[in-house]
Design a protein around this motif. Structure first.
Motif, PDB file in Angstrom:
ATOM      1  N   ASN A  82      27.594  -9.574 -19.242  1.00  0.00           N
ATOM      2  CA  ASN A  82      26.550  -8.532 -18.543  1.00  0.00           C
ATOM      3  C   ASN A  82      26.765  -8.310 -17.136  1.00  0.00           C
ATOM      4  N   PHE A  83      26.292  -7.264 -16.624  1.00  0.00           N
ATOM      5  CA  PHE A  83      26.318  -6.983 -15.157  1.00  0.00           C
ATOM      6  C   PHE A  83      25.126  -6.319 -14.753  1.00  0.00           C
ATOM      7  N   THR A  84      24.781  -6.705 -13.500  1.00  0.00           N
ATOM      8  CA  THR A  84      23.676  -6.098 -13.002  1.00  0.00           C
ATOM      9  C   THR A  84      23.844  -5.126 -11.876  1.00  0.00           C
ATOM     10  N   VAL A  85      22.996  -3.972 -11.926  1.00  0.00           N
ATOM     11  CA  VAL A  85      23.268  -2.918 -10.949  1.00  0.00           C
ATOM     12  C   VAL A  85      22.127  -2.878 -10.018  1.00  0.00           C
ATOM     13  N   GLY A  86      22.256  -2.908  -8.727  1.00  0.00           N
ATOM     14  CA  GLY A  86      21.280  -3.120  -7.696  1.00  0.00           C
ATOM     15  C   GLY A  86      20.874  -1.800  -7.237  1.00  0.00           C
ATOM     16  N   GLY A  87      21.534  -0.754  -7.277  1.00  0.00           N
ATOM     17  CA  GLY A  87      21.288   0.622  -6.897  1.00  0.00           C
ATOM     18  C   GLY A  87      21.342   1.819  -7.981  1.00  0.00           C
ATOM     19  N   ASP A  88      21.936   2.702  -7.778  1.00  0.00           N
ATOM     20  CA  ASP A  88      22.009   3.993  -8.730  1.00  0.00           C
ATOM     21  C   ASP A  88      23.178   3.674  -9.519  1.00  0.00           C
ATOM     22  N   LEU A  89      23.082   3.990 -10.811  1.00  0.00           N
ATOM     23  CA  LEU A  89      24.190   3.944 -11.965  1.00  0.00           C
ATOM     24  C   LEU A  89      24.708   5.195 -12.213  1.00  0.00           C
ATOM     25  N   ASN A  90      25.627   5.731 -11.780  1.00  0.00           N
ATOM     26  CA  ASN A  90      26.143   7.349 -12.071  1.00  0.00           C
ATOM     27  C   ASN A  90      27.122   7.044 -13.035  1.00  0.00           C
ATOM     28  N   VAL A  91      26.767   7.998 -14.341  1.00  0.00           N
ATOM     29  CA  VAL A  91      27.767   8.060 -15.409  1.00  0.00           C
ATOM     30  C   VAL A  91      28.301   9.375 -15.675  1.00  0.00           C
ATOM     31  N   THR A  92      29.356   9.575 -15.774  1.00  0.00           N
ATOM     32  CA  THR A  92      29.920  10.965 -15.957  1.00  0.00           C
ATOM     33  C   THR A  92      30.354  10.943 -17.331  1.00  0.00           C
ATOM     34  N   GLY A  93      30.298   9.793 -18.168  1.00  0.00           N
ATOM     35  CA  GLY A  93      30.927   9.892 -19.688  1.00  0.00           C
ATOM     36  C   GLY A  93      29.842   9.851 -20.413  1.00  0.00           C
ATOM     37  N   ASN A  94      30.039   9.438 -21.690  1.00  0.00           N
ATOM     38  CA  ASN A  94      28.970   8.644 -22.660  1.00  0.00           C
ATOM     39  C   ASN A  94      29.040   7.479 -22.657  1.00  0.00           C
ATOM     40  N   ILE A  95      27.562   7.028 -22.970  1.00  0.00           N
ATOM     41  CA  ILE A  95      27.170   5.532 -23.014  1.00  0.00           C
ATOM     42  C   ILE A  95      27.082   5.223 -24.517  1.00  0.00           C
ATOM     43  N   ASP A  96      28.197   4.515 -24.988  1.00  0.00           N
ATOM     44  CA  ASP A  96      28.035   4.407 -26.433  1.00  0.00           C
ATOM     45  C   ASP A  96      27.514   2.961 -26.600  1.00  0.00           C
ATOM     46  N   VAL A  97      26.377   2.682 -27.395  1.00  0.00           N
ATOM     47  CA  VAL A  97      25.588   1.606 -27.700  1.00  0.00           C
ATOM     48  C   VAL A  97      25.825   1.222 -29.528  1.00  0.00           C
ATOM     49  N   ALA A  98      25.988   0.332 -29.831  1.00  0.00           N
ATOM     50  CA  ALA A  98      25.993   0.172 -31.103  1.00  0.00           C
ATOM     51  C   ALA A  98      24.817  -0.183 -31.768  1.00  0.00           C
TER      52      ALA A  98
END
Length: 340
Positions: A12-28
């Motif tokens: 697990n990881f925690t993001v304290g600011g913005d999360l910028n994603v330029t690709g897909n987020i694949d979730v099972a």
């Protein structure tokens, strides 16, 4: 945190600011993306269906100036426009649209209820927020017979289109819907056929109808009573011409060609007859009583005897002067100038 390449991590990881994603987020499957401090909003796929869930205590709100729900082929289910209408669709065809005055339905509106209470429609009379219904159809709820009755609001009277309106009631005659009752724009109620009857009573004992030739009031039980209040009269007329009048606490009158011929009084009956009008007695009218304009006559046209029978028979003048007096078992006297 910037993610610019594909990859995975088991931690697990925690993001304290913005999360910028330029690709897909694949979730099972069944892995959820959760939002909120208490993870109140969830987005996930369960292997069959996709879900957006609000599992907290708040609402799930979708905000847009124009909100559209549609299928993969862009066929619309729902369209909501800011400061405008809400639209519902069937097979990409709009069926209901809200307006500033209410709502417009394209096609039929079927309302059913399974509760003991009735389904109600209401509108505010006298303003723009009325409920507007053109036709009401009634279907057989026990089989697939279809429409068995209908109420239509039609403009125009007697086939003439105008701004006037009338209500027409239809029922199924076995092959099609047939007109049964019309309420016209001027308030008249019509049964538009020669077989329809206005039937009254628990057993329909009183019927009022027209058979194509004659108008009939048919009473099958008890008396047929015509009742009026005091100081009133019951009149049987043709247009303005009297035929029969019955006056409360007064006379009953019979007319011929609007001329009174007979009326009752407290003492009996008065018959009004003109010259040469005859009272006829007997099966063939052999005995006649009449005035010919000069003389009053009693005429027996039968070949048999004309008889006057009494134990004391008298023929007298209008002033009481005797012409003849015949007494049973006694004398017969003939007079001249009231003298025997």
């Amino acid at each position: 945190l910037n993610c610019t390449s594909s990859g995975s991590t088991g931690a697990n990881f925690t993001v304290g600011g913005d999360l910028n994603v330029t690709g897909n987020i694949d979730v099972a499957d069944n892995v959820k993306i959760k939002f909120g401090t208490s993870d109140d909003l969830e987005i996930y796929h369960d292997g069959t269906h996709s879900h957006i869930r609000e599992v907290g205590t708040g609402d799930l709100r979708l905000r847009s100036d124009k909100l559209q729900l549609m299928n993969e082929n862009s066929e619309e289910f729902f369209v909501g426009t800011s400061n405008g209408s809400v639209e519902l669709y069937f097979d990409d065809s709009k069926k209901l649209e809200t307006t500033s005055a209410g709502a417009t339905v394209s096609g039929n509106l079927l309302v059913t209820t399974t509760s003991a209470t009735s389904t109600r429609f209401s509108g505010n009379r006298g303003n723009a927020n009325n409920l507007h219904i053109a036709n009401i159809e009634f279907e057989n709820s026990f089989n697939s017979q279809g429409v068995i009755a209908e109420i239509r609001a039609i403009t125009g009277d007697s086939g003439t289109q105008s701004s006037k309106g009338q209500l027409v009631f239809y029922t199924d005659d076995g092959s099609s819907l047939a007109e049964r009752l019309i309420i016209t724009s001027d308030g008249n109620t019509q049964i538009p056929n020669d077989t329809g009857k206005l039937q009254l009573g628990a057993s329909q004992d009183l019927a009022i109808y027209h058979d194509g030739t004659d108008s009939i009031i048919d009473n099958n039980t008890g008396n047929l009573n015509l009742v009026c209040d005091s100081a009133q009269a019951i009149n049987l007329r043709h247009g303005s011409e009297n035929m029969i009048r019955a006056i409360t606490d007064g006379a009953s009158e019979l007319y011929f060609d609007n001329e009174k011929k007979l009326h009752t009084t407290a003492g009996g009956v008065v018959v009004t007859m003109g010259d040469n009008d005859e009272i006829r007695l007997g099966n063939s009218g052999d005995l006649k009583l009449f005035h010919n304009g000069a003389n009053s006559k009693i005429v027996d046209s039968n070949a048999n005897a004309f008889q006057i029978q009494s134990d004391d028979t008298r023929l007298q003048s209008i002033n009481g002067e005797s012409y003849l007096i015949g007494v049973s078992n006694g004398s017969v006297k003939l007079y001249f100038d009231n003298s025997t």
